[in-house]
Design an enzyme around this catalytic site. Structure first.
Site, PDB file in Angstrom:
ATOM      1  N   ASP A  23     -74.071 -93.587  27.607  1.00  0.00           N
ATOM      2  CA  ASP A  23     -73.471 -95.083  27.720  1.00  0.00           C
ATOM      3  C   ASP A  23     -72.754 -95.354  26.593  1.00  0.00           C
ATOM      4  OD1 ASP A  23     -76.180 -95.228  26.592  1.00  0.00           O
ATOM      5  OD2 ASP A  23     -75.959 -97.611  26.545  1.00  0.00           O
ATOM      6  N   TYR A  71     -71.687 -90.479  17.305  1.00  0.00           N
ATOM      7  CA  TYR A  71     -72.566 -89.922  18.466  1.00  0.00           C
ATOM      8  C   TYR A  71     -71.735 -90.073  19.819  1.00  0.00           C
ATOM      9  CZ  TYR A  71     -75.861 -89.606  22.194  1.00  0.00           C
ATOM     10  OH  TYR A  71     -76.377 -89.278  23.456  1.00  0.00           O
TER      11      TYR A  71
END
Length: 282
Positions: A103, A126
């Site tokens: 997500d 990330y």
């Protein structure tokens, strides 16, 4: 079927190993970071060639979100370039690929559950490296399923649930962020969904969302852990600003699971039911 699983010592990999068991009827190869060092991208295709899988479940990733801010090169090698090598191997050898994403490819500005078509705009390194990995898989792999998930926890490995349990037994009072909204994912539920997709043989290329049902904050999750375990710790709700981290987190990343349910008949348990189940296994 010959199935190779990366990240075999991680939360999802460990659940897959346990659920597949020895009577699955498949020839299984579980690869950890020593057997398949993803940062050494030049050797990945050669290692895969030794095992000649028909399906790869790519569960390995660089997941140290804050550390990635200062280790961007390594995070990119593992999350992006290694995924590209795996996808290229899949193209060369007609191999199916199921890859796990996050997500954190979203910026958190949405006010409603995110579908697979929502615009990706990561706000940390990330997330950027995972999105680049997704794009490489879509470019190269002829048969791919990318599953975006969130807030993963398990009886295996390190995670929020186990950290909260430890802190609540050590301290009388803790503070937990209450303005980041999403839903946790019990890795065992995700592993069951992946196995279900494989066993039904109903393959559909694309990106799919999977997390447990429900909409909560990290604070809500911590309170549930405390109450289920009957602990006495006081939990204070705080805003993100009071707990600064090197990497920004999306404020809202609740995933819409309609597509994976409709496409594969996957059942998605409620977050609290799964939390009770996981804590019961501890």
């Amino acid at each position: 079927m010959k199935i190779l699983i990366t990240g075999s010592s991680g939360q999802l990999g460990s659940e897959l190993r346990e659920l597949f068991g020895e009577s699955s009827g498949h020839e299984l190869y579980f690869m950890d970071s020593k057997q398949l060092p993803l940062e050494q991208t030049m050797i990945i295709q050669g290692i895969l060639g030794i095992y000649q899988p028909e399906l790869i479940i790519h569960a390995a990733a660089y997941t140290a979100v804050d550390k990635a801010e200062s280790e961007g090169l390594v995070a990119d090698q593992v999350n992006h370039l290694a995924s590209e090598e795996i996808a290229q191997y899949c193209r060369l050898h007609d191999v199916k690929l199921i890859a796990i994403s996050t997500d954190y490819v979203f910026d958190g500005s949405s006010a409603s559950p995110l579908t697979e078509d929502a615009a990706a705009a990561p706000i940390n390194v990330y997330g950027e490296t995972k999105l680049a990995g997704e794009q490489a898989i879509q470019k190269w792999a002829p048969q791919y399923i990318i599953i975006r998930t969130s807030w993963v926890y398990s009886t295996y490995g390190s995670n929020f649930v186990k950290t909260m349990m430890r802190l609540m037994t050590e301290r009388e009072e803790i503070s937990v962020i209450a303005d980041q909204i999403g839903s946790p994912t019990y890795a065992r539920d995700l592993a069951e969904a992946i196995i279900h997709i494989i066993e039904t043989g109903n393959w559909k290329n694309g990106i799919f969302n999977f997390s447990n049902e429900g909409e909560i904050s990290w604070y809500d999750l911590a309170v549930a852990i405390r109450d289920i375990k009957g602990l006495q710790c006081k939990i204070n709700a705080i805003p993100t600003e009071q707990y600064p981290t090197p990497a920004k987190r999306p404020k809202y990343s609740l995933l819409d699971k309609t597509k994976i349910k409709d496409s594969f008949g996957v059942e998605v348990p409620q977050w609290k039911d799964s939390l009770v189940a996981m804590l019961g296994r501890m």
